[in-house]
Enzyme design. Structure first.
Site, PDB file in Angstrom:
ATOM      1  N   ARG A   1       0.895  -1.215  -0.062  1.00  0.00           N
ATOM      2  CA  ARG A   1       0.116   0.062  -0.059  1.00  0.00           C
ATOM      3  C   ARG A   1       0.745   1.366  -0.086  1.00  0.00           C
ATOM      4  NH1 ARG A   1      -2.047  -3.497  -1.378  1.00  0.00           N
ATOM      5  NH2 ARG A   1      -4.175  -4.478  -0.672  1.00  0.00           N
TER       6      ARG A   1
ATOM      7  N   SER B   1     -11.466  -1.450   2.094  1.00  0.00           N
ATOM      8  CA  SER B   1     -10.664  -1.904   3.465  1.00  0.00           C
ATOM      9  C   SER B   1     -10.194  -0.578   4.125  1.00  0.00           C
ATOM     10  CB  SER B   1      -9.480  -2.643   3.140  1.00  0.00           C
ATOM     11  OG  SER B   1      -9.723  -4.068   2.688  1.00  0.00           O
TER      12      SER B   1
ATOM     13  N   GLU C   1      -6.216   3.222   6.214  1.00  0.00           N
ATOM     14  CA  GLU C   1      -5.754   3.360   4.461  1.00  0.00           C
ATOM     15  C   GLU C   1      -6.158   4.388   3.516  1.00  0.00           C
ATOM     16  OE1 GLU C   1      -6.740  -0.014   1.180  1.00  0.00           O
ATOM     17  OE2 GLU C   1      -5.549  -0.455   2.570  1.00  0.00           O
TER      18      GLU C   1
END
Length: 309
Positions: free
Chosen positions: A177, A227, A297
């Site tokens: 990520r 997410s 995130e």
């Protein structure tokens, strides 16, 4: 940011052929369906427009945010005092038999379908991810064992001054990520992907299988940003949240999904404060009970100091 500079930016964007929206509500441009007004939103559907318009904002001291399809964003419903550049549109081409080149605004679903049409495998994992290529490269998007770093060959980017560069291979500095761009702030303009030839029916079957997994396990019927927390080393956010008894926990209209505890969803009337309050509560409880520190995130768009990164 002065009104005169904002007017100059608007004229620059219009002269470049961009669609410009005054007092745009970010809830209409994010998958969470939360977000207040911004004074100016300009839609950039080519790399040329990005190069012409974005550095102009920096030169004239107009603060700005870059968004794509808004699928990994949490926007403050108080609005922000900044311009927003929405990179949109699509442009995909074959460079050779197994290499595709595309504009950053291209939706991932379009890229996956283009690969399927040409019998190219390697992007099946991305089918169903609701973002665009630029955002996917920026955060090294991934799912079901695959990541952008597995298939990307190079990315063309621009810095805030309009200098265009290309980065190849390990220079992209991709890991879970993140990429070099999450640190440098450079803007992805286009990307090149190298795939492998395969039978179209086999590719389609894998795409359909992964899409069915998404539908069965994820709360796609509600607005969300996918997410909500990054995977902590040594565990999974959804497992930790469930172990802490937080599945179904809510603050106002924001809820930890009862279908997948890694997703925070908007039940329909959630505010930014509901969402951030719920995220803060989940992080605090998980840290207290397990010792793990969860990291949010999605990127946050807000003028509030406590939410700036």
């Amino acid at each position: 940011m002065t009104e005169d500079n904002l007017t100059l930016l608007e004229q620059k964007a219009k002269n470049a052929g961009c669609n410009v929206v005054h007092n745009a509500e970010l809830k209409n441009y994010t998958t969470f369906r939360i977000g207040g007004k911004v004074p100016l939103l300009a839609e950039l559907d080519s790399a040329e427009k990005c190069v012409k318009v974005i550095p102009f904002a920096a030169k004239h001291n107009v603060p700005y945010y870059i968004i794509g399809r808004g699928s990994n964003l949490i926007a403050d419903d108080r609005g922000v005092n900044a311009a927003v550049f929405r990179i949109c549109g699509e442009d995909i081409a074959l460079k050779d038999e197994t290499v595709m080149v595309c504009f950053a605004g291209t939706p991932l679903v379009k890229l996956c379908n283009f690969a399927l049409e040409h019998g190219l495998s390697g992007l099946e994992f991305a089918y169903g991810i609701p973002g665009s290529v630029g955002g996917a490269v920026y955060m090294n998007a991934g799912a079901y064992g695959g990541e952008i770093k597995d298939v990307i060959t190079c990315a063309e980017v621009m810095d805030k001054n309009g200098i265009v560069k290309k980065y190849f291979g390990t220079d992209l500095d991709m890991s879970y990520r993140r990429s070099r761009f999450t640190v440098s702030g450079e803007i992805v303009l286009s990307a090149e992907f190298t795939l492998v030839k395969d039978d179209k029916a086999a590719i389609k079957a894998r795409m359909d299988e992964l899409m069915e997994k998404r539908r069965s396990k994820q709360p796609l019927e509600y607005p969300s940003a996918g997410s909500t927390f990054k995977r902590p080393e040594g565990s999974y956010a959804s497992l930790l949240i469930e172990q802490c008894g937080l599945k179904g926990f809510s603050v106002g209209g924001a809820e930890v999904s009862t279908k997948h505890s890694g997703f925070v969803i908007n039940k329909g009337d959630a505010s930014f404060d509901d969402l951030m309050g719920l995220i803060a509560k989940v992080k605090a409880v998980v840290k207290e009970k397990t010792g793990y520190v969860l990291e949010c995130e999605p990127e946050i768009i807000s003028d509030r100091e406590e939410y700036r990164r």
